[in-house]
Design a protein around this motif. Structure first.
Motif, PDB file in Angstrom:
ATOM      1  N   ILE A 113      33.345  38.714 -14.599  1.00  0.00           N
ATOM      2  CA  ILE A 113      32.605  39.699 -13.809  1.00  0.00           C
ATOM      3  C   ILE A 113      31.370  40.137 -14.590  1.00  0.00           C
ATOM      4  O   ILE A 113      31.422  40.328 -15.810  1.00  0.00           O
ATOM      5  CB  ILE A 113      33.502  40.907 -13.448  1.00  0.00           C
ATOM      6  N   LEU A 114      30.260  40.275 -13.872  1.00  0.00           N
ATOM      7  CA  LEU A 114      28.979  40.565 -14.520  1.00  0.00           C
ATOM      8  C   LEU A 114      28.906  42.020 -14.980  1.00  0.00           C
ATOM      9  O   LEU A 114      29.269  42.939 -14.243  1.00  0.00           O
ATOM     10  CB  LEU A 114      27.830  40.267 -13.554  1.00  0.00           C
ATOM     11  N   LEU A 115      28.417  42.190 -16.218  1.00  0.00           N
ATOM     12  CA  LEU A 115      28.286  43.528 -16.811  1.00  0.00           C
ATOM     13  C   LEU A 115      26.813  43.887 -16.910  1.00  0.00           C
ATOM     14  O   LEU A 115      25.990  43.096 -17.390  1.00  0.00           O
ATOM     15  CB  LEU A 115      28.914  43.528 -18.212  1.00  0.00           C
TER      16      LEU A 115
ATOM     17  N   ALA B 234      31.162  40.457 -23.848  1.00  0.00           N
ATOM     18  CA  ALA B 234      30.509  39.752 -22.742  1.00  0.00           C
ATOM     19  C   ALA B 234      29.918  38.443 -23.255  1.00  0.00           C
ATOM     20  O   ALA B 234      29.491  38.337 -24.408  1.00  0.00           O
ATOM     21  CB  ALA B 234      29.417  40.631 -22.129  1.00  0.00           C
ATOM     22  N   ASP B 235      29.897  37.407 -22.397  1.00  0.00           N
ATOM     23  CA  ASP B 235      29.312  36.129 -22.819  1.00  0.00           C
ATOM     24  C   ASP B 235      27.786  36.197 -22.765  1.00  0.00           C
ATOM     25  O   ASP B 235      27.215  37.249 -22.440  1.00  0.00           O
ATOM     26  CB  ASP B 235      29.875  34.978 -21.986  1.00  0.00           C
ATOM     27  N   LYS B 236      27.134  35.078 -23.053  1.00  0.00           N
ATOM     28  CA  LYS B 236      25.657  35.075 -23.125  1.00  0.00           C
ATOM     29  C   LYS B 236      25.010  35.396 -21.771  1.00  0.00           C
ATOM     30  O   LYS B 236      23.850  35.826 -21.708  1.00  0.00           O
ATOM     31  CB  LYS B 236      25.152  33.727 -23.643  1.00  0.00           C
ATOM     32  N   ASP B 237      25.766  35.185 -20.684  1.00  0.00           N
ATOM     33  CA  ASP B 237      25.241  35.508 -19.360  1.00  0.00           C
ATOM     34  C   ASP B 237      25.600  36.928 -18.929  1.00  0.00           C
ATOM     35  O   ASP B 237      25.309  37.335 -17.801  1.00  0.00           O
ATOM     36  CB  ASP B 237      25.790  34.510 -18.328  1.00  0.00           C
ATOM     37  N   GLY B 238      26.257  37.662 -19.821  1.00  0.00           N
ATOM     38  CA  GLY B 238      26.609  39.042 -19.515  1.00  0.00           C
ATOM     39  C   GLY B 238      27.903  39.200 -18.740  1.00  0.00           C
ATOM     40  O   GLY B 238      28.192  40.275 -18.212  1.00  0.00           O
TER      41      GLY B 238
END
Length: 805
Positions: A412-414, A517-521
């Motif tokens: 899920i995007l943060l 969070a990963d590199k894509d947030g």
């Protein structure tokens, strides 16, 4: 030759005996550790503490022999002499009594001899063993106890006392010199000291008005109580010379009998009718690891056996020569196991034994008692069919395995910038609260220190400790659950509660989420499909199911989770699913009618319980009805209902009885569930998922009551969990048929809510598919002969999770 013999004699190492004051250690462990409970509902905290204490003693003291000494429940000679002996102590908790009895199994597993005798205490066993071995110059004794009374047994370096200062880890060892340094006199005078100052814990009266300081002056100047009275009768003036006032002299004169009697009660007997024998083998030679392993498995002490093996190390040849059967049964390295196959069999095992959450290969082999995974798999799958769990396994659980993996991969995007801004705001607010706490306290202190917090609340501010539980080592607890009991006493309490809430949100979520969070947030939580006993998912790293939703502070964190550009977050939330399941399973006509008419269930129940028309139901009546509705299905008793309603017991009892009077089908259904559980040892959901309750017929009242409460709720909670899982699979099937699988993505399952990320152009179509799947999740064959109860779903859409409408 003589000098050589002398040299050899000096090199003979003394054998060390550790005498365990088992009763005192178990009491300390019970109060020092949380209230652990096994999956069978058995209290095990004290047993865990005793086991870890035993390992510490083995590691630190390196004994050759270990002996355990016990109190017995019968009255002792001290009670016969003085009826009020230990009379100030309350009734021993049932949980502690049960563990005192079970603790003998631990010592038995370690092949540790146990000594007890009717009419005598454990201390008397210790004193008698010390006395019977005093002529043996080849041994030394260490007494391990949580009780300072045993210090009177210290004897040079031959008898030392290893005692607990606080909790189970803070220990100190006393030899005779150490006792003299602490008290100013030798161990032999400790009964006199107690005879003068008394001992409130044992209800030994002593001489009222004489405290520690005066008792010490009297003993260091005059000796024993008998010698004190000889001196007093001979020359009173000598007492004035050492600072003893006329008032104290008078107290002594008036209480000679009490002082001598108190000394008798305080003196450890050394003549108990036991015959102590040094074991033929040292404790390591007689240790059978298999017995310990089996007991620890039964008590569910998963990590302790490995810890024991580390403690034992490689110092005992015979232990290394006797590998455990369980070690021999480890999976042969030649057998290759497909991880997906292992996961599926682990889920099957969990369905067979609901208490084995998140099982691993070792659990699978342990359960089946075979050596290979393939053998175990065959046994477990046959049992799935035998226990009629095929539908739950093949139609509910297995279809979820690939869906969960997709959820975890997508994440899920943060909104990282938002949550960093939130972090600054919360840290500022935390500092403000901190200053207000210091202002109330009148000084600065470490808010995160339970000890310092306790001193501020209970010593400086003098708030009551009545009704509060104690924490480790018997200290005054400052846990939130205990502080909430003090909310009306001082404004500092609410500030502390607010401080801890913000601090927890910061450490668990706000300051942590940007880091994971990963590199894509995107944040990728891990869902544990077999992670609970109820049938629901659990979520870890981070736990996305535990973000507070009621407070604005928690909602702000939810706002940090957002939809990707060109997408919306869509929430599908079952409305009051467990109450609807209760109506379905009990077939209560009134509740079914309310749900079918889409009326307010809490207002409708309030109307019945309070005997007023629905349009006359007040907000407070509705609130109480809501508490009762959810309380009853969660097995809440009258006392818990009283606390949640914030009322008295009489009113809570009236509500409780009236509820079941108005809803007899609910009462009958819950009683049927309880009877079924008592007979079979488990409960079932509408689909056949089982949850086992081994403690349902326990002889311990509170353990049995707890099992009964959980059992009455299990089919309701479990059926709700099954419905949500079926809905997930049906929704995925529906989206796939409509060609929307790559445009609508399930991100989270949180309690009764599914959260999707859906492309803007597909929101309407995909939402209808998911909503329909959820509302019609129960297969028709499970609804035959049952009146229909609608499973309503609330749908909300937004670009962030916290702002949904």
């Amino acid at each position: 030759m003589a000098p050589v013999k002398k040299e050899k004699a000096e090199k003979i190492k003394k054998k060390r005996i550790v005498l365990l004051d088992a009763h005192a250690i178990i009491h300390r462990a019970y109060h020092a550790l949380p209230e652990f409970m096994s999956s069978k509902g058995e209290p095990t905290g004290a047993l865990y503490g005793v086991s870890t204490m035993l390992m510490k003693i083995i590691s630190d003291l390196k004994p050759d022999y270990i002996i355990a000494c016990y109190d017995l429940p019968q009255k002792t000679f001290r009670h016969e002499a003085y009826e009020a002996y230990k009379g100030t102590r309350g009734k021993t908790d049932e949980a502690l009594v049960a563990q005192l009895k079970r603790s003998r199994e631990i010592f038995n597993a370690f092949n540790i001899p146990m000594y007890d005798m009717p009419g005598f205490e454990a201390d008397d066993m210790l004193g008698t063993i010390v006395e019977q071995t005093k002529k043996n110059k080849d041994i030394e004794i260490i007494i391990a106890s949580g009780d300072m009374d045993t210090l009177q047994l210290a004897d040079g370096k031959r008898v030392q006392i290893f005692t607990l200062k606080k909790g189970l880890n803070d220990t100190v060892t006393y030899d005779e010199n150490a006792v003299k340094e602490r008290f100013g006199f030798g161990p032999e005078l400790l009964p006199d000291y107690k005879g003068l100052r008394g001992d409130p814990s044992d209800n030994i009266i002593g001489v009222k008005g004489i405290g520690e300081k005066t008792a010490t002056i009297l003993i260091t100047n005059f000796g024993t109580i008998e010698e004190i009275y000889k001196a007093l009768k001979k020359k009173k003036e000598d007492f004035k010379k050492v600072g003893i006032t006329d008032r104290i002299v008078k107290l002594l004169e008036e209480n000679e009998e009490e002082a001598l009697f108190s000394k008798t009660l305080a003196t450890i007997r050394r003549d108990a009718p036991i015959e102590f024998k040094i074991p033929e083998k040292d404790w390591r030679e007689s240790l059978e690891l298999e017995k310990v392993d089996n007991l620890f498995k039964e008590l569910e002490f998963k990590s302790l056996f490995e810890r024991l093996k580390k403690v034992l190390g490689g110092n005992s040849d015979h232990l290394e020569a006797q590998p455990l059967e369980s070690e021999l049964e480890v999976e042969p390295p030649s057998e290759e196991i497909d991880p997906e196959e292992l996961e599926k069999v682990a889920i099957a095992l969990w369905l067979l034994d609901s208490d084995r959450t998140n099982p691993e290969l070792k659990d699978i082999l342990d359960y089946t008692g075979v050596k290979t995974f393939q053998e175990a798999k065959g046994i477990i799958l046959k049992k799935i069919a035998l226990e009629k769990l095929v539908y739950v396994y093949e139609d509910i659980e297995l279809p979820l395995v690939p869906i969960i993996k997709k959820m975890e991969v997508r994440g899920i995007l943060l909104d990282v910038s938002y949550i960093k801004k939130l972090s600054k705001e919360y840290h500022i607010e935390l500092e403000k609260i901190e200053k207000r706490i210091y202002s109330h306290a009148g000084k600065e202190f470490n808010i995160n220190s339970p000890k310092q917090m306790g001193e501020i609340l209970f010593d400086t501010l003098q708030l009551t400790v009545k009704g509060l539980k104690k924490s480790e080592g018997g200290a005054r607890s400052t846990r939130i659950s205990e502080l909430e009991k003090l909310q009306d006493l001082h404004p500092i309490i609410n500030e502390i509660i607010a401080y801890r809430e913000i601090q927890k949100l910061l450490s668990t979520y706000i300051d942590t989420l940007p880091e994971i969070a990963d590199k894509d947030g995107r944040v990728h939580t891990h869902f544990v499909q077999a992670g609970t006993t109820t049938g629901r998912f659990s979520s870890i790293n981070p736990n996305m199911q535990n973000i507070p939703i009621k407070s604005e502070l928690g909602k702000n964190i939810r706002r940090a989770f957002v939809a990707a550009p060109g997408h919306k977050l869509v929430s599908f939330d079952y409305s009051q699913i467990e109450l609807r399941v209760a109506a379905l399973l009990s077939q209560d006509e009134y509740m079914i009618e309310v749900f079918n008419k889409k009326d307010d269930i809490h207002a409708a129940v309030a109307s019945k319980v309070f005997g007023v028309p629905e349009d006359k139901v007040t907000a407070d009546m509705r609130r109480k009805a809501k508490v009762i509705n959810f309380g009853i299905i969660y097995g809440m008793g009258v006392n818990a209902l009283r606390q949640n309603l914030k009322t008295n017991r009489a009113e809570a009892l009236e509500f409780y009885e009236n509820y079941f009077k108005q809803f007899p089908n609910i009462a009958g259904y819950l009683e049927d569930v309880k009877r079924f559980a008592k007979k079979h040892g488990y409960t079932e959901t509408i689909f056949g998922r089982r949850r086992y309750f081994p403690a349902i017929n326990s002889r311990i009242d509170f353990v049995r009551a707890m099992a009964e409460r959980m059992a009455t709720n299990a089919p309701l909670q479990g059926t709700a969990a099954d419905i949500i899982k079926i809905a997930i699979s049906r929704a995925e099937e529906g989206l796939a048929k409509a060609g929307l699988s790559w445009r609508a993505h399930l991100l989270l399952q949180v309690h009764d809510e599914l959260l999707y990320e859906i492309e803007d152009s597909a929101v309407t179509e995909a939402s209808k598919i998911v909503e329909n799947a959820m509302e019609h999740a129960i297969p028709t064959e499970y609804l035959s002969n049952k009146a229909h109860v609608p499973m309503d779903v609330h749908v909300a859409v937004d670009i962030n999770w916290g702002g949904m409408k």
